[in-house]
Design an enzyme around this catalytic site. Structure first.
Site, PDB file in Angstrom:
ATOM      1  N   CYS A  77       0.838  -1.197   0.000  1.00  0.00           N
ATOM      2  CA  CYS A  77       0.000   0.000   0.000  1.00  0.00           C
ATOM      3  C   CYS A  77       0.881   1.258   0.000  1.00  0.00           C
ATOM      4  O   CYS A  77       1.607   1.477  -0.964  1.00  0.00           O
ATOM      5  CB  CYS A  77      -0.990  -0.040   1.158  1.00  0.00           C
ATOM      6  SG  CYS A  77      -2.352   1.157   0.961  1.00  0.00           S
ATOM      7  N   HIS A 178      -3.727  -5.045   0.097  1.00  0.00           N
ATOM      8  CA  HIS A 178      -3.247  -5.584   1.376  1.00  0.00           C
ATOM      9  C   HIS A 178      -3.314  -7.113   1.347  1.00  0.00           C
ATOM     10  O   HIS A 178      -4.380  -7.689   1.609  1.00  0.00           O
ATOM     11  CB  HIS A 178      -4.101  -5.048   2.525  1.00  0.00           C
ATOM     12  CG  HIS A 178      -3.879  -3.607   2.814  1.00  0.00           C
ATOM     13  ND1 HIS A 178      -2.882  -3.155   3.669  1.00  0.00           N
ATOM     14  CD2 HIS A 178      -4.495  -2.497   2.342  1.00  0.00           C
ATOM     15  CE1 HIS A 178      -2.914  -1.837   3.717  1.00  0.00           C
ATOM     16  NE2 HIS A 178      -3.873  -1.405   2.918  1.00  0.00           N
ATOM     17  N   GLU A 180      -2.215  -9.148   3.456  1.00  0.00           N
ATOM     18  CA  GLU A 180      -2.482  -9.650   4.809  1.00  0.00           C
ATOM     19  C   GLU A 180      -3.964  -9.617   5.160  1.00  0.00           C
ATOM     20  O   GLU A 180      -4.378 -10.194   6.169  1.00  0.00           O
ATOM     21  CB  GLU A 180      -1.670  -8.844   5.838  1.00  0.00           C
ATOM     22  CG  GLU A 180      -2.200  -7.459   6.172  1.00  0.00           C
ATOM     23  CD  GLU A 180      -1.865  -6.387   5.141  1.00  0.00           C
ATOM     24  OE1 GLU A 180      -2.192  -5.213   5.389  1.00  0.00           O
ATOM     25  OE2 GLU A 180      -1.269  -6.718   4.094  1.00  0.00           O
TER      26      GLU A 180
END
Length: 204
Positions: A77, A178, A180
């Site tokens: 990001c 993202h 994650e």
């Protein structure tokens, strides 16, 4: 075990990132100073604005060491955006590891671009091995990079128009989404990065 250093500059989803990396077999260390001599790879996360991120990186002494990094790095990001020369957000000078600027998504129907989106992978890259073509990734952003060299673009996505969603220059990767927070597909991508870091350590 592959050792991954996660940069803590005060603005990143550290818990989720570390959990994801550990889930795919990495030994993770959160660092607040630029000492990654024992790490095989580095993850540079980031949320918020590029100006604030660059200020924190400078205050912690990361800027020059990131500019001279010699091992695989994954920017996430804002951590991807600061890899470029400049950002229109806060008129910020960034790391200059990739030529280009970061620009607002002025064509977007709404900002921030928030939610799940599919990627158009431009060409084969080891970061995306085994990632399903139909996979969705989670985005939260209003800006995206515009590289000078189109060959660094690994993937794009669409939100009103096409924008750059993943880049690579040598051992440096950046993703605008993202991983994650992107479920199984994100874990595959993180696993691929850990394997790239392991391979780089073996080759060193």
């Amino acid at each position: 075990m592959t050792r991954i250093a996660v940069v803590d500059h005060g603005a990143g989803n550290l818990v989720s990132i570390c959990q994801g990396l550990e889930h795919v077999g990495a030994e993770v260390t959160i660092i607040t100073d630029p000492d990654w001599q024992d790490a095989d790879g580095v993850v540079l996360p980031g949320v918020g604005a590029t100006g604030a991120a660059m200020t924190r990186l400078a205050d912690l002494g990361f800027v020059e060491t990131l500019r001279a990094i010699d091992r695989p790095l994954l920017g996430i990001c804002v951590g991807m955006q600061v890899l470029f020369d400049r950002s229109a957000e806060d008129d910020t000078e960034c790391l200059g590891l990739m030529a280009g600027s970061v620009e607002e998504l002025t064509f977007a129907p709404r900002l921030p671009h928030m939610g799940w989106n599919q990627l158009d992978v431009a060409h084969s890259d080891p970061l995306f091995v085994d990632v399903p073509a139909e996979a969705l990734f989670y985005f939260v952003h209003s800006y995206a990079p515009v590289p000078v060299d189109p060959t660094v673009v690994v993937a794009t996505a669409h939100h009103g128009n096409s924008f750059v969603a993943a880049v690579r220059h040598g051992p440096l990767w950046g993703v605008q989404f993202h991983p994650e927070r992107s479920g199984p597909a994100g874990l595959i991508l993180l696993s691929n990065f850990v394997q790239l870091a392991r391979a780089g350590a073996r080759a060193a």
